[in-house]
Design a protein around this motif. Sequence first.
Motif, PDB file in Angstrom:
ATOM      1  N   SER A  68       0.826  -1.200   0.000  1.00  0.00           N
ATOM      2  CA  SER A  68       0.000   0.000   0.000  1.00  0.00           C
ATOM      3  C   SER A  68       0.866   1.257   0.000  1.00  0.00           C
ATOM      4  O   SER A  68       0.657   2.173  -0.800  1.00  0.00           O
ATOM      5  N   LEU A  69       1.857   1.294   0.892  1.00  0.00           N
ATOM      6  CA  LEU A  69       2.703   2.490   1.002  1.00  0.00           C
ATOM      7  C   LEU A  69       3.504   2.737  -0.267  1.00  0.00           C
ATOM      8  O   LEU A  69       3.605   3.874  -0.730  1.00  0.00           O
ATOM      9  N   ILE A  70       4.063   1.681  -0.861  1.00  0.00           N
ATOM     10  CA  ILE A  70       4.879   1.924  -2.054  1.00  0.00           C
ATOM     11  C   ILE A  70       3.993   2.306  -3.246  1.00  0.00           C
ATOM     12  O   ILE A  70       4.438   3.061  -4.125  1.00  0.00           O
ATOM     13  N   CYS A  71       2.741   1.836  -3.273  1.00  0.00           N
ATOM     14  CA  CYS A  71       1.813   2.312  -4.300  1.00  0.00           C
ATOM     15  C   CYS A  71       1.513   3.795  -4.108  1.00  0.00           C
ATOM     16  O   CYS A  71       1.424   4.559  -5.076  1.00  0.00           O
ATOM     17  N   MET A  72       1.359   4.216  -2.858  1.00  0.00           N
ATOM     18  CA  MET A  72       1.095   5.616  -2.556  1.00  0.00           C
ATOM     19  C   MET A  72       2.271   6.497  -2.982  1.00  0.00           C
ATOM     20  O   MET A  72       2.085   7.584  -3.544  1.00  0.00           O
ATOM     21  N   LEU A  73       3.478   6.027  -2.742  1.00  0.00           N
ATOM     22  CA  LEU A  73       4.665   6.799  -3.110  1.00  0.00           C
ATOM     23  C   LEU A  73       4.860   6.814  -4.628  1.00  0.00           C
ATOM     24  O   LEU A  73       5.222   7.848  -5.209  1.00  0.00           O
ATOM     25  N   HIS A  74       4.621   5.683  -5.264  1.00  0.00           N
ATOM     26  CA  HIS A  74       4.750   5.624  -6.728  1.00  0.00           C
ATOM     27  C   HIS A  74       3.744   6.555  -7.400  1.00  0.00           C
ATOM     28  O   HIS A  74       4.060   7.213  -8.402  1.00  0.00           O
ATOM     29  N   ALA A  75       2.521   6.628  -6.852  1.00  0.00           N
ATOM     30  CA  ALA A  75       1.509   7.520  -7.416  1.00  0.00           C
ATOM     31  C   ALA A  75       1.904   8.984  -7.254  1.00  0.00           C
ATOM     32  O   ALA A  75       1.512   9.836  -8.055  1.00  0.00           O
ATOM     33  N   THR A  76       2.683   9.275  -6.225  1.00  0.00           N
ATOM     34  CA  THR A  76       3.144  10.646  -5.989  1.00  0.00           C
ATOM     35  C   THR A  76       4.155  11.075  -7.046  1.00  0.00           C
ATOM     36  O   THR A  76       4.122  12.212  -7.539  1.00  0.00           O
ATOM     37  N   VAL A  77       5.069  10.168  -7.390  1.00  0.00           N
ATOM     38  CA  VAL A  77       6.126  10.485  -8.368  1.00  0.00           C
ATOM     39  C   VAL A  77       6.178   9.365  -9.413  1.00  0.00           C
ATOM     40  O   VAL A  77       7.142   8.605  -9.481  1.00  0.00           O
ATOM     41  N   PRO A  78       5.138   9.261 -10.247  1.00  0.00           N
ATOM     42  CA  PRO A  78       5.029   8.121 -11.165  1.00  0.00           C
ATOM     43  C   PRO A  78       6.147   8.029 -12.194  1.00  0.00           C
ATOM     44  O   PRO A  78       6.397   6.943 -12.736  1.00  0.00           O
ATOM     45  N   ASN A  79       6.821   9.138 -12.465  1.00  0.00           N
ATOM     46  CA  ASN A  79       7.890   9.131 -13.470  1.00  0.00           C
ATOM     47  C   ASN A  79       9.277   9.012 -12.865  1.00  0.00           C
ATOM     48  O   ASN A  79      10.280   9.060 -13.574  1.00  0.00           O
ATOM     49  N   SER A  80       9.334   8.841 -11.557  1.00  0.00           N
ATOM     50  CA  SER A  80      10.618   8.741 -10.876  1.00  0.00           C
ATOM     51  C   SER A  80      11.188   7.329 -11.035  1.00  0.00           C
ATOM     52  O   SER A  80      10.453   6.345 -11.097  1.00  0.00           O
ATOM     53  N   ASN A  81      12.511   7.238 -11.109  1.00  0.00           N
ATOM     54  CA  ASN A  81      13.167   5.936 -11.207  1.00  0.00           C
ATOM     55  C   ASN A  81      12.997   5.163  -9.899  1.00  0.00           C
ATOM     56  O   ASN A  81      13.125   5.731  -8.820  1.00  0.00           O
TER      57      ASN A  81
END
Length: 370
Positions: free
Chosen positions: A131-144
Amino acid sequence: MAACLGFLGYHYLLAVSLSLVIVLVHGDIHSFNTGHEVVKENEVSSCDFFQGSWVLDDSFNPLYDSSSCPFIGGGFDCQKNGRPDKDYLKYRWQPNGCDLPRFNGNDFLEKYKGKKILFVGDSLSNNMWRSLICMLHATVPNSNYTFGAKGLLSTFSLSDFGVSVNWLKNGFLIDMAYEKIGKVLKLDSISTGNQWLGVDVLIFNSYHWWTHSGRWQTWDYFQFGNKTVKEMDHMEAYKIAMTTWANWVDKNIDPSKTLVFFQGVAAVHLDAKEWNDPNHKDCTEQTEPVKGSTYPGPGVPGEAILKSVLSNMTKPAYLLDITLLTQLRKDGHPSVYAGRGPKFTDCSHWCLAGVPDTWNQLLYAALLQK
């Protein structure tokens, strides 16, 4: 129980705890915006984030779309697995007397730049971690990012921020040894704690594996001191093991460098009689939470044990007290949408997006700084 706000810094720790229900923030306590309204200092300091109810809110949007998160995993992706209803995504946790701050991924990444976060526990830890890593990925979807697993350790990192959020599978926290007589749970032994060192935030979890019996039981014997027994009360074993874990934390963790949390006991919904539903057997076909702030079914034995153990620690681990809010969410499980066919029902884990996102909002509230 009442929750109160304390000060929490990376190089110092000052926490005020009432009955182990605590909300910690960085910096000074003033007012902050939750996304719904500004919460005043006196409102938050007197508010228990863990007592409340679920509110259907059409303006509330999930923190990520399951279809755009590559980390959910088959068993938690209820929409992909064919769940037809979506109202379960629109329920917002409403504490009694204040609002829960909405997760701000940019703020989280800025504060934890260069930091390491580690979840240690069973598949409920996995639920919260994903859940947390999905939340972070959604914040910066284009980040490596890097994402992978080796042995029992699953890893996620965002190189642009130097943030790593990992999960170490360890359902008992104490040792399990493979000996001639079989698999032995050593209730007073932790030999793998070195894997928990050197991180900035630790979030532990252990409960569900202790309730297993019969073919679901993953051990053969209990060992404590000089005694090895085939069977004992599982909750008594849990209490001894959690005390062993608590003593390890007291001895090995420097609270000025590492913040320690315990992910509380999540409810299961295996018996619809608990919420007075004569038409269903379990969580299957449940589409809305239990109304109100009280669960009509029985309590969870591990909750009281865990709170008792935590209350006796000299270096407290702060409880994310998720028991009530999960008890009320009989609709939040994968049920038959766990991806293993209609004959397999999962009433223990949670759909993503879904209830574990609120657990991470509670964690964010605990780590929040002005």
